[in-house]
Design an enzyme around this catalytic site. Sequence first.
Site, PDB file in Angstrom:
ATOM      1  N   HIS A  36       2.031   1.337  14.692  1.00 19.09           N
ATOM      2  CA  HIS A  36       0.681   1.109  14.162  1.00 19.09           C
ATOM      3  C   HIS A  36      -0.296   0.648  15.241  1.00 19.09           C
ATOM      4  CE1 HIS A  36       2.448   1.587  10.204  1.00 19.09           C
ATOM      5  NE2 HIS A  36       3.351   0.679  10.528  1.00 19.09           N
ATOM      6  N   GLU A  64       0.837  -1.190   0.000  1.00 16.37           N
ATOM      7  CA  GLU A  64       0.000   0.000   0.000  1.00 16.37           C
ATOM      8  C   GLU A  64       0.875   1.244   0.000  1.00 16.37           C
ATOM      9  OE1 GLU A  64      -3.789  -0.057   2.461  1.00 16.37           O
ATOM     10  OE2 GLU A  64      -2.499   1.257   3.643  1.00 16.37           O
ATOM     11  N   ARG A  69     -16.191  -5.831  14.396  1.00 12.82           N
ATOM     12  CA  ARG A  69     -16.328  -6.098  15.833  1.00 12.82           C
ATOM     13  C   ARG A  69     -16.405  -4.768  16.558  1.00 12.82           C
ATOM     14  NH1 ARG A  69     -11.288  -4.364  17.188  1.00 12.82           N
ATOM     15  NH2 ARG A  69      -9.548  -4.887  15.803  1.00 12.82           N
TER      16      ARG A  69
END
Length: 655
Positions: A239, A204, A299
């Site tokens: 992250h 990405e 979730r």
Amino acid sequence: MSSQRLASVLIANRGEIACRIARTARRRGMRIVAVYSEADRDALHVAMADEAHLIGPAPAAESYLQRDRIVETARRAGVACLHPGYGFLSEQPELAEACARAGIVFVGPPASAIRAMGLKDRAKDLVAAAGVPVIPGYQGERQEDAFLRAQADAVGYPVLIKAVAGGGGKGIRRVDVPDAFADALESARREAESAFGNARVLIERCVPSPRHIEVQVFCDASGGAIHLFERDCSLQRRHQKIVEEAPAPGMTPETRAAMGRAAVEAARAVGYVGAGTVEFIATGDLRPDGFWFMEMNTRLQVEHPVTEAITGLDLVDWQFRVAAGEPLPHAQGAVRIRGHAIEARLYAEDPQADFRPSTGRLHALRLAEPEGVRVDTGVREGDGVTPFYDPLIAKLIAHGRTRAEAAARLRVALDGTLVAGPRTNLGFLRRLITSEAFERSRTDTGYVDRDHAALVESAPGIDAGCLRRGVLALLASGQPPAAGTSPWDVADGFQLGAARVQVWPLAIDGRRDAVTLVWPEPGAGGEPEILYRGEPASGSGGDRIAIVPAEGGVLVLRDGRQWRLDALDEAEAAPEREAGGGGIAAPMHGRIVAVHVAPGDRVGRGQRLGLIESMKMEHALTAPAAGTIVSVAARAGLQVAEGALLFTLAPEASE
């Protein structure tokens, strides 16, 4: 699905999220069934349940990841539904399918939606087809090293290598130059395989100075779908989110509307039902055309309390309602933003050691809850933080009429919080939320890494005032040399003056050291003067210092930093954990995943010797000095305890 009353629930999780789900279930009058591993037999979530069942040994792979065992436990307990929380099995479509076969309602989306969004590469293709903007990159089936490298070269550096499965910041590596791609790919794959059982990755483009904005969505089984506004999760390390807030600072109504529409369309594209979060990467100025889809978490999120704070809603209650077949309680227009909320995650980790996880007993735990602050936790004082699970101790969530008021309340809560035992990121959090960049909302996902030196106190060794307070506490507790005798009772024939001098061996943070005690003459009273490395250990150590007894020693804490002092007898050998003298010890409990050296190898200072994995994160073992490897006790796959000797190094003679 027809509406039905869910009278009982099995919570297929542990820790903070299990306790948080249990609180809402209790308010709804539901019978609560907990599951636990052998390490969690006395855990808080077990104590909160009406009944609890052992499901296996401490490692998650043998307990909380045992899907069939958990569903069978739910079936035998006769529960109406199963709530997976977050992490562990929460994004496993097979769990939803197993619940359906057992006649148990799964409190989450349908298996088809989990499966569609569970792999980041396929999810990006799906939402792109629905008109949602996606970031450029490669997310195909081919996984050969050379092919992926070619895709990265085509996208242009810097790039991100990201695991296609899972979340939580695991399996992600940033690559700035082509020569670093191969090592980063290997590391990302290994971490992804360990955390999610899937080593596939995507490539990405890395957006410069981006912000991480996510949108909370909710859908019901009748086709109703709304968003509950955004959260800014840009403050991250590796992250992994650290501080989250809602609404996002600087968000315009136009961009909020565009992001909200995109998030709802992404959810509708897979027939979503329940709570979910659509995550976007965005430009710093939050332009309406400056955001791109990253992934969808199918979730409840760790940071959901900030959304609850600004909306006044209970998202877990909504989950139970939707799972029971009810429509969404509110339409889009009925939900409003009220004030501002900020959440800080308090972790058992050591900022002075590159944030490696820290384990041990919580000798003291005081979680302050001043006005406007909510604390979610899954531990109590006396509990242990183990190497088997996520090191989250608590979440502190502050709400105020304005961002400034929420931040001020969070500072008060952090100032009033005390954790002794495992090292924590408490001091780091204090510096983070009082930084000029945070106060002015000028942060992005790279801020913590860029300002690491300012955010992490790196002063070596123990503060002189803290050392003095700790030594006096040891003496007051009756530790040698004060154990039942006066320093004047020992006749050694060498000291004839009025004052008496004693060298007192100590272990400071596990390393053998010593202080010198200069006792006043008999009858003079008062405390001894304390010398450390030839200098007086003076000063109070600051206003926010705390002394906590800990198994024969003391813990000294100041502004979130912690030092441990243990008294030693002269005859005692150096502690096993001492890493000086050429020994490189395990910095934590964990599993050796790689060994890079062999006996006879010459290494440079800082050279990587191996990798250790703890709590599904990898940490490098490096040489403290240049020299030659004498012996290697580490081997791949070996489980080691904190302090275990892994390598022996013969340092080069200093010139």
